[in-house]
Write an enzyme that holds these catalytic residues in place. Structure first.
Site: not given
Length: 716
Positions: A568, A653, A688
């Site tokens: 991330s 995501d 995610h």
């Protein structure tokens, strides 16, 4: 884009480590396969007089439902096929690693029960099952078990299933919970009658997954999302057995840079709405027994001031950075919440970050951070404050689940790089503690076989950056050991040193595992965060590089054996450091990486973009644009050699959209001059956080490890 992810989940699948006497083989022979070539479709971006040609902008079309949607999926599928081909020689190793990783997990397990309003609540898992059961017992742990929610049963046949936000009504008769079946963090709230087993028909779609009960046992407050941007936009009120379309909006957020939410005080007396951006926030308050009245502002928003409200029986406590960079604790009367009535309880300290306060009827527990390490201070409302001591050189300590306001016991969690996650109950009357549970590592584990250290690297500006690391005892510090360096470095999220049983598969094969506590986190105080965001963001990247160089200088590893991993915002870190110091790393694992900073921050239709302006800046302002462009990984790809790389993403995501890593890989392929491996894996079913089951995520860890082992020539 990113977002507050969470770093606990990221660390789980990101944290890897190492061992000593590794089994070596001939270097892995990568198949002579031809990688996919993404089609070039020039897209022009002009802003602030600067024109940029983006050849892969079209990859956004699956997200935008554009004309090239099918071509995007075809490209991602081709990349998956290429990865499978390139990693085909490791398939048995991956299978063996999955079995090894899964074998350390106790399949039949149970959480430590927590007591609330007459019941003990816990979760338990069964052998071979991917999920868990949410249970309770009335009055005593010897009482009959009630299974409130069987998540194994609910998730049956689904590739992804997440249940969250469990909230029991005050009369203990109903359970509200959120469900996401797509991995996009858009939850549907359901309510179950615990007496009859009936799940009510009035499901509430497109929510944050939270549900907060009023005292009347029939009114629920929740956070509603924008279906396109996924921004938390409204707090709504729902009455049981009514149509959710009729739900009243009790608060609507007009500032798109703010996150909002709703929750209840531990005492159950108050319901709070919070609205928070990175630098300031505002809270609203309502008596829980008056759900039809209007929420009142506790303290109007103040520029660059954050505050949190902790209700006690006779006053409010306020944790705030008002004229206190590292925060201080204030108090005010219940009927006079405004700032003009705040009085100081714990003053500001330059060397101590005040992170949180947990309230109980007779005491509060203060979470502090000094020299990068957490301390827990017990402060009786009548009596002398004292600390709970921790002795390892680097560790994680945090307040656990303590829902019972009346309790004299503090539940806290402790872990380190060598100590499995441990749950303690600390008696604040007798100052004694009891270990309630320690994570069991199936197959046996001896912490004395491993060594953890805390070191400090000197950054290029002279700042000392902490490093936590662990390795198998007997490591020969001659520069030949492989080392995996992990960091996050954003949002003020502190990356504490915690145990991970999966990491043993690295340590036992000769790896060293290290965490760089770089600026952008908050380990060393609020200034540590501020020195790693906005126009100081590059400190995050140079700190990481300097940590890598320090570990080389100290002979823990060398450039031919140094690896890096981040996810991330940590994936942004990976993208930046390979542009800035490409020859330092032998391999990189970039998970769901936020690498197309400018294009994402310019597009307010992308989920969460507007929430992040205070973290990254708004590129519609020239100074912010210029600075972002100087480090954004996608913008700074050059014709040069890059390290071996494994990049992962998820098609669904909602935090960092799939097209960022996909574009990045395509541009790297077309630009880089080396013959090193570049692989892209897209999870076509997940988002995610990856897979939702207890074991499926281990397949991703097995892939990551196999990639590292292939580069090191480790065959088992």
């Amino acid at each position: 884009m990113i977002k507050k992810t969470l770093p606990g989940l990221l660390l789980l699948s990101v944290a890897l480590s190492c061992t000593n006497k590794a089994q070596k083989m001939e270097p892995y022979k990568w198949p002579n396969a031809t990688p996919p070539v993404a089609e070039v479709k020039p897209h022009i971006r002009t802003i602030h007089g600067d024109t940029v040609v983006d050849n892969y902008y079209w990859m956004i079309d699956y997200f935008k439902k554009g004309k090239d949607s099918t071509e995007v999926v075809d490209y991602l599928s081709a990349e998956n096929k290429y990865l499978d081909t390139m990693m085909s020689g490791t398939k048995q190793l991956q299978a063996d690693l999955f079995k090894e990783l899964k074998g350390r997990i106790k399949e039949k397990d149970e959480s430590v029960p927590v007591f609330k309003n007459g019941y003990f609540y816990y979760t338990r898992s069964e052998e071979g099952k991917q999920y868990y059961k949410y249970c309770r017992k009335k009055g005593s742990l010897e009482a009959k078990e009630e299974i409130l929610l069987d998540v194994d049963q609910l998730a049956e046949g689904l590739p992804y299933y997440s249940a969250t936000g469990f909230a029991i009504s005050p009369d203990n008769k109903m359970l509200a919970f959120g469900v996401d079946k797509v991995s996009r963090r858009q939850y549907v709230i359901h309510v179950k009658n615990l007496e009859t087993g009936e799940v009510f028909k009035d499901a509430i779609p497109n929510t944050q997954g939270d549900a907060t009960w009023a005292a009347d046992n029939k009114t629920i407050f929740y956070t509603a999302k924008n279906p396109e941007t996924l921004l938390s936009e409204k707090i709504k009120k729902h009455l049981l057995n009514t149509d959710a379309k009729l739900d009243e909006t009790v608060y609507e957020e007009k500032d798109k840079s703010n996150y909002i939410g709703v929750g209840k005080s531990k005492s159950g007396k108050y319901i709070f709405i919070y609205s928070q951006a990175t630098l300031s926030n505002e809270m609203r308050i309502l008596d829980a027994d008056k759900p039809n009245e209007a929420f009142k502002v506790f303290q109007p928003r103040i520029k660059e001031v954050l505050y949190d409200v902790i209700p006690l029986d006779d006053k409010f406590l306020i944790l705030t950075n008002w004229e206190a960079k590292n925060f201080r604790l204030m108090e005010c009367p219940l009927d006079k919440p405004g700032r003009e009535n705040w009085k100081e309880v714990i003053p500001h300290r330059k060397d101590v970050l005040l992170e949180g306060v947990d309230e109980f009827k007779t005491h509060i527990v203060v979470t502090e951070r000094k020299n990068g390490l957490t301390a827990l201070e017990v402060r009786p409302l009548k009596g002398t404050a004292y600390h709970i001591a921790f002795e390892e050189p680097t560790y994680m300590a945090q307040v656990g689940a303590n829902p019972d306001y009346q309790s004299n016991k503090l539940r806290y969690i402790y872990s380190s790089l060598t100590t499995p996650t441990s749950t303690f109950d600390y008696n604040t009357d007798t100052k004694t503690q009891q270990l309630m549970k320690q994570q069991e590592v199936v197959g046996g584990y001896d912490k004395t076989d491993y060594v953890s250290e805390r070191l400090y690297a000197k950054a290029k500006d002279g700042t000392k950056v902490p490093i936590s690391l662990v390795y198998k005892k007997g490591l020969n510090k001659d520069g030949n050991a492989p080392l995996l360096l992990y960091a996050y470095g954003s949002y003020g999220a502190s990356m504490d040193a915690t145990f991970n049983s999966s990491r043993l598969s690295l340590l036992d094969r000769g790896f060293v595992y290290a965490i760089a506590h770089i600026r952008g986190g908050q380990e060393m105080g609020r200034q540590w965060y501020e020195d790693g965001k906005l126009m100081k963001k590059k400190n995050t990247f140079t700190d990481f590089i300097d940590c890598g160089q320090y570990l080389i200088d100290q002979k823990f590893t060398s450039k031919g054996h140094l690896y890096a991993q981040g996810g991330s915002a940590g994936g942004l870190l990976m993208g930046a450091v390979i542009n800035m110091a490409p020859d330092m790393w032998h391999g990189i694992i970039a998970q769901v990486p936020f690498v197309d900073v400018i294009n994402t921050m310019l597009d307010e239709s992308i989920p969460l973009t507007t929430n992040e302006f205070d973290e990254w800046g708004n590129p519609k302002q020239k100074a912010a644009y210029d600075y972002m462009k100087s480090y954004s990984p996608y913008e700074n790809i050059e014709k040069k050699a890059y390290p071996n790389m494994l990049v992962t993403t998820g098609l669904h995501d909602s935090q960092v959209q799939y097209f960022e890593p996909a574009k990045w890989v395509a541009k790297l392929r077309a630009t880089k001059t080396d013959k090193n491996v570049l692989l892209l894996k897209t999870d076509m079913d997940f988002g995610h956080g990856g897979a939702s089951g207890r074991f499926d995520y281990l397949k991703d860890i097995a892939l990551n490890y196999s990639f590292l082992f292939a580069l090191e020539g480790i065959n088992k």
